[in-house]
Design a protein around this motif. Structure first.
Motif, PDB file in Angstrom:
ATOM      1  N   LYS A 118       0.834  -1.208   0.000  1.00  0.00           N
ATOM      2  CA  LYS A 118       0.000   0.000   0.000  1.00  0.00           C
ATOM      3  C   LYS A 118       0.865   1.254   0.000  1.00  0.00           C
ATOM      4  N   THR A 119       1.977   1.196   0.775  1.00  0.00           N
ATOM      5  CA  THR A 119       2.880   2.348   0.797  1.00  0.00           C
ATOM      6  C   THR A 119       3.490   2.590  -0.578  1.00  0.00           C
ATOM      7  N   ASP A 120       3.930   1.497  -1.229  1.00  0.00           N
ATOM      8  CA  ASP A 120       4.479   1.633  -2.584  1.00  0.00           C
ATOM      9  C   ASP A 120       3.440   2.180  -3.555  1.00  0.00           C
ATOM     10  N   ALA A 121       2.195   1.667  -3.419  1.00  0.00           N
ATOM     11  CA  ALA A 121       1.125   2.140  -4.308  1.00  0.00           C
ATOM     12  C   ALA A 121       0.861   3.629  -4.085  1.00  0.00           C
ATOM     13  N   LEU A 122       0.825   4.026  -2.796  1.00  0.00           N
ATOM     14  CA  LEU A 122       0.598   5.438  -2.498  1.00  0.00           C
ATOM     15  C   LEU A 122       1.750   6.302  -3.012  1.00  0.00           C
ATOM     16  N   ALA A 160       0.850  11.715  -9.438  1.00  0.00           N
ATOM     17  CA  ALA A 160       0.151  12.991  -9.244  1.00  0.00           C
ATOM     18  C   ALA A 160       1.103  14.168  -9.424  1.00  0.00           C
ATOM     19  N   GLU A 161       2.339  14.018  -8.898  1.00  0.00           N
ATOM     20  CA  GLU A 161       3.327  15.091  -9.068  1.00  0.00           C
ATOM     21  C   GLU A 161       3.670  15.274 -10.541  1.00  0.00           C
ATOM     22  N   LYS A 162       3.844  14.119 -11.253  1.00  0.00           N
ATOM     23  CA  LYS A 162       4.122  14.219 -12.685  1.00  0.00           C
ATOM     24  C   LYS A 162       2.965  14.872 -13.413  1.00  0.00           C
ATOM     25  N   THR A 163       1.729  14.470 -13.038  1.00  0.00           N
ATOM     26  CA  THR A 163       0.549  15.066 -13.670  1.00  0.00           C
ATOM     27  C   THR A 163       0.490  16.565 -13.394  1.00  0.00           C
ATOM     28  N   ALA A 164       0.788  16.932 -12.139  1.00  0.00           N
ATOM     29  CA  ALA A 164       0.774  18.362 -11.803  1.00  0.00           C
ATOM     30  C   ALA A 164       1.837  19.113 -12.610  1.00  0.00           C
ATOM     31  N   GLU A 165       3.036  18.500 -12.727  1.00  0.00           N
ATOM     32  CA  GLU A 165       4.091  19.134 -13.538  1.00  0.00           C
ATOM     33  C   GLU A 165       3.665  19.247 -14.995  1.00  0.00           C
ATOM     34  N   GLN A 166       3.046  18.159 -15.510  1.00  0.00           N
ATOM     35  CA  GLN A 166       2.578  18.200 -16.894  1.00  0.00           C
ATOM     36  C   GLN A 166       1.513  19.270 -17.071  1.00  0.00           C
ATOM     37  N   GLN A 167       0.581  19.351 -16.104  1.00  0.00           N
ATOM     38  CA  GLN A 167      -0.458  20.376 -16.192  1.00  0.00           C
ATOM     39  C   GLN A 167       0.154  21.771 -16.142  1.00  0.00           C
ATOM     40  N   THR A 168       1.195  21.920 -15.305  1.00  0.00           N
ATOM     41  CA  THR A 168       1.866  23.225 -15.226  1.00  0.00           C
ATOM     42  C   THR A 168       2.522  23.575 -16.555  1.00  0.00           C
TER      43      THR A 168
END
Length: 295
Positions: free
Chosen positions: A108-112, A119-127
């Protein structure tokens, strides 16, 4: 822990029972001995037989008591061994459960962590996408402003129209002359784009396009002189307006659409031997305007 406490309690109980039994056996021996002494005094021949019987009973009693203790200890040992095996099984099961829970927590920790990185990559891509959109928007905005300004300039360049009459003030005849002359319409009503020159009377095309031209002539007081003029393009006669009668006034007009290149000239020529009239009422005029530009 509870098993060991139970074991200690059982051992103490067995020791207590054994001690009690031993004490009771000793007491019985003493009693038997006193009785044998009394019997010996009262019945001397029977004393030895009674003592032998009592000794035999005491030995059998003690023998039976120690056998019970050994059996109880064996049962207790078996119980303790069973409890130890059960405890080891529980410890093994607990370790397995702990290992399973730890593995699940790690998963679960690895999945999170993976989701967080995504999510960070998505946020960077969105930026990055937002920055690109902002750049494109700025470029489009600048381009649009440039295009609007260019269109405005083009529209300003395409805003070409003029209209003028012959006399700035007063009234009178022009002509007749022995040769054709270029009429100069000095009383300018409109000259958008400044393509018409009121000093020379010549219109010069500022850009390629289709142009509309009109002119009118007015004659009065010369019964033997006609009123005749024509629109000229680059020195070539295009259309003519002509009027003549012996009495009263005459007028005539004409118009034409011309395709002009940049630098082409258009003007009105008065014929030789002809005259026209104008006054404050602006009878004789020359007008032109751009219909649409051409590439």
């Amino acid at each position: 822990m509870k098993g060991w406490l139970c074991t200690l309690l059982l051992l103490e109980s067995f020791v207590f029972v054994v001690q009690q039994q031993v004490d009771e056996g000793l007491a019985e021996n003493e009693i038997s001995q006193q009785l044998s002494n009394e019997d010996r005094r009262q019945n001397p021949p029977q004393t030895d037989s009674l003592r032998d019987e009592a000794s035999t009973d005491s030995q059998q009693y003690c023998h039976l008591s120690f056998s019970d203790i050994h059996a109880a200890l064996r049962e207790l040992t078996a119980t303790v061994t069973e409890q130890k095996a059960h405890i080891r099984a529980l410890e093994t099961q607990l370790k397995e459960q702990q290992t399973f829970i730890l593995e699940e927590l790690n998963k679960k920790t690895d999945a999170l962590e993976t989701q967080l990185r995504d999510a960070e990559k998505t946020a960077e891509q969105q930026t990055v996408i937002l920055e690109e959109l902002n750049k494109k928007t700025d470029e489009i905005s600048n381009l649009t402003e440039s295009q609007v300004e260019e269109l405005r300039k083009e529209n300003r360049d395409r805003e070409i129209a003029f209209s003028a009459s012959l006399m700035e003030s007063g009234g009178g005849h022009i002509g007749p002359f022995s040769t054709d002359i270029t009429l100069t319409y000095r009383n300018v009503f409109t000259n958008i784009g400044n393509a018409y020159n009121p000093i020379t009377g010549i219109f010069t095309a500022p850009l390629k396009g289709a142009y509309m031209f009109n002119f009118s002539i007015y004659g009065a007081g010369h019964p033997s002189t006609p009123s005749s003029a024509s629109i000229m393009k680059n020195g070539e006669k295009v259309v003519v307006a002509h009027a003549h009668q012996a009495q009263y006034v005459v007028n005539s007009s004409n118009g034409v659409v011309l395709i002009l290149e940049v630098g082409d000239v258009v003007y009105v020529r008065l014929w030789s031997g002809a005259s026209i009239y104008d006054n404050e009422y602006n009878h004789s005029t020359f007008s032109g305007y751009l219909l649409f530009a051409l590439k």
